[in-house]
Design a protein around this motif. Structure first.
Motif: not given
Length: 461
Positions: A411-429, A441-449
Motif C-alpha cells: 500500500w506504500i506507493r511513495r517514500v519521502k526522505v528528509y535530510k540536512t546536507p552535510d558537506p563535511y560528512l567525510w571530514d569525520k570518522p 497520515k498521508k495515504k500511501g506514503t512513508m516519511e523518513i528522516d
C-alpha cells in the motif's frame, strides 16, 4: 692636561660597563620568529587534471557519458583518441579538449587475447604531463585522474577522497575489481582503470621518466592498467585502496551493489554499456542524469545507506540516499542489510557468489520477504530549512501473495526522505547515518528522516 676626579672616573667606568652589558644583551637576544608558513589551500577541482581514454569507434555514443559529469570551464582534462573524429560546436563547448595519442607502433605487444591499444592508453598520464601541465603557481596541478569514456565521476566526492592525501608524496589511488577471478588473473594490488585511479603529480613525473622503457619489459601483459601497475611496482609504490572507485566488473542490475554501498564517498561508476540502466524504464543516459538531481543537492551523502525499522508494521527499511529505498517485511539485522543482494551476475555471467571478493546475500526465495523497491523520482532543497526532500516511487506494482499475518508494504506507493546536507560528512570518522520512520497520515506514503546518529542511537531490531 687636567686629571678627572675619582668620582668622575668611577662614573665613566660604570657607564662603559653598562654599555658593554647592553651590547652583550643585544647580541644574545633571540632572533625574531620566522614568518608563518603559507596557508595550505585545500585540494579542489582546479588541482585535478583528467586523462580520459576513448575510442573513435565508440565516441559518438560514449561522449554522452562524459557530458553527464564534465563541467566546462571548471575542470581541466584531455580526451585521448586513437584518431580524429568529427566534433560539433556544441560538443566542443560541452566536452574536454580532444587530443590524438602519439604513435606507439615501436612498442611490442605480445598478448594474443588483448588489443595493442592498451599501450596507447597506458601512456595517457605521461602524455598529458608532456602537454606542459605542471604544479607551478600558474597551473597548480596536484593530481592526474585516469578514466575511460564510459566512466562517470562524481567530482566533489573525488575531491573529498584526494584531499586526505599529501599530493607532494607518491600516491597511486584506486580500487580493484568486483570479480575475484579478474583480481587473480591481473592483480589485487592493481588499480582498475575503468573505475578510475589517481596519481599524485610527483609520481606522474617519475612515471613519465621511466614508462617507455618500463612497458617494453612487459610486452606480454593484457591491458593498460596492468602496465601502469607494473611500472608502479618498479617505482616501489603500492596501491592505496579507496573503495568508492567502482570498476563494476559485473553483468545485470547494479541495484544490489548500489543500495549497499560501502561507507565511503561514491566516486565513480563504470561499464555503463554492459550493466542495465541504474533506474528502471529509462535510457542509460537519462538514468544517470536523474542521479545528478541528488548528486548536486548533497554529493557527500550520495548512495549512503541508512538502516532503520518501522516497529509499528514490523518492517525493515533501507535508504540508499539519492537513489533508492527498500522496504522488507520482518526485521533483518543491519549486518545482513549492509551486504549487497545478488541482483547481478559475476564477470563470467554466472550466478556464483564465490566469484565475488566481498560478501553478498541472496534475494529471498520467500515471497513474503521480497523487497519492495522505490526509486528516486524527484528531489529539491528547502533553502529556508536547509533540508533536502527526496521522493522515491515504485515503478512496478506487483501483487505478491504472502500469508504472513503482517502489514503489507504494497500500500506504500511513495517514500519521502528528509535530510540536512552535510558537506563535511567525510571530514569525520566514517559512520553510517541513521534513519527514523516518521508517523504520517498521508495515504500511501512513508516519511523518513535521515541524519547523524544521536548519542547512543544504534541500529537494532
Amino acid at each position: 692636561m687636567c686629571n678627572s676626579s675619582p668620582n668622575q672616573s668611577q662614573s665613566q667606568s660604570q657607564s662603559l660597563l653598562l654599555r658593554i652589558h647592553q651590547n652583550n644583551n643585544d647580541n644574545n637576544s633571540p632572533p625574531p620568529p620566522p614568518p608563518p608558513p603559507p596557508k595550505l589551500i585545500k585540494t579542489n577541482l582546479n588541482h585535478i587534471v583528467f586523462g580520459i581514454a576513448a575510442s573513435s569507434k565508440l565516441w559518438n555514443h560514449r561522449k554522452n557519458y562524459i557530458k553527464v559529469w564534465w563541467r566546462p570551464n571548471q575542470m581541466k582534462g584531455v580526451v585521448w583518441l586513437d584518431k580524429k573524429v568529427n566534433q560539433s560546436t556544441i560538443d566542443q563547448h560541452q566536452l574536454p579538449t580532444i587530443k590524438i595519442s602519439s604513435d606507439t607502433s615501436k612498442f611490442k605487444y605480445k598478448n594474443r587475447k588483448g588489443d595493442r591499444s592498451a599501450i596507447r592508453i597506458s601512456r595517457i598520464v605521461s602524455e598529458t604531463l608532456k602537454l606542459g601541465v605542471s604544479n607551478n603557481s600558474n597551473n597548480n596541478v596536484r593530481w592526474f585522474v585516469m578514466g575511460d569514456d564510459d566512466t562517470v565521476f562524481y567530482p566533489e566526492n573525488l575531491v573529498r577522497v584526494l584531499s586526505k592525501y599529501d599530493h607532494n608524496e607518491y600516491y597511486y589511488i584506486g580500487s580493484s575489481s568486483e570479480s575475484h577471478l579478474q583480481n587473480i588473473n591481473f592483480n589485487y594490488g592493481m588499480a582498475y582503470g575503468g573505475g578510475g585511479f589517481a596519481i599524485s603529480y610527483p609520481l606522474a613525473v617519475a612515471l613519465a621518466k621511466i614508462q617507455d622503457k618500463c612497458i617494453q619489459r612487459y610486452t606480454y601483459l593484457y591491458g593498460s592498467d596492468d602496465r601502469i601497475h607494473a611500472c608502479m611496482a618498479e617505482l616501489g609504490v603500492p596501491l592505496t585502496k579507496e573503495t568508492g572507485f567502482h570498476q563494476y566488473d559485473v553483468y545485470g542490475n547494479l541495484l544490489g551493489l548500489l543500495t549497499a554501498h560501502p561507507i565511503t564517498p561514491f566516486v565513480s561508476i563504470h561499464h555503463l554499456d554492459i550493466v542495465e540502466p541504474i533506474f528502471p524504464n529509462m535510457s542509460k543516459i537519462k538514468a544517470l542524469e536523474r542521479l545528478q538531481l541528488t548528486a548536486k543537492l548533497d554529493s557527500a551523502a550520495l548512495m549512503q545507506q541508512s538502516i532503520c525499522y518501522d516497529k509499528t508494521n514490523s518492517w525493515t527499511v533501507s535508504v540508499s540516499w539519492g537513489y533508492a529505498v527498500q522496504i522488507i517485511r520482518g526485521k533483518i539485522s543491519a549486518r545482513e542489510m549492509e551486504m549487497p543482494a545478488r541482483t547481478f551476475l559475476n564477470w563470467h555471467k554466472r550466478a556464483d557468489y564465490t566469484g565475488f571478493p566481498f560478501n553478498t546475500r541472496p534475494l529471498s526465495k520467500n515471497s513474503c520477504q521480497r523487497p519492495f523497491f522505490y526509486h528516486l523520482s524527484k528531489a529539491q532543497l528547502n533553502a529556508e530549512k536547509n533540508q533536502t526532500i527526496s521522493e522515491y516511487t515504485r515503478q512496478q506494482i506487483e501483487n505478491v501473495e504472502c500469508k504472513w499475518d503482517m502489514a503489507d508494504p504494497a500500500w506504500i506507493r511513495r517514500v519521502k526522505v528528509y535530510k540536512t546536507p552535510d558537506p563535511y560528512l567525510w571530514d569525520k570518522p566514517a559512520r553510517r547515518n541513521c534513519c527514523r520512520v516518521i508517523p504520517t497520515k498521508k495515504k500511501g506514503t512513508m516519511e523518513i528522516d535521515v541524519g547523524h546518529c544521536k548519542e547512543e542511537e544504534i541500529i537494532t531490531v
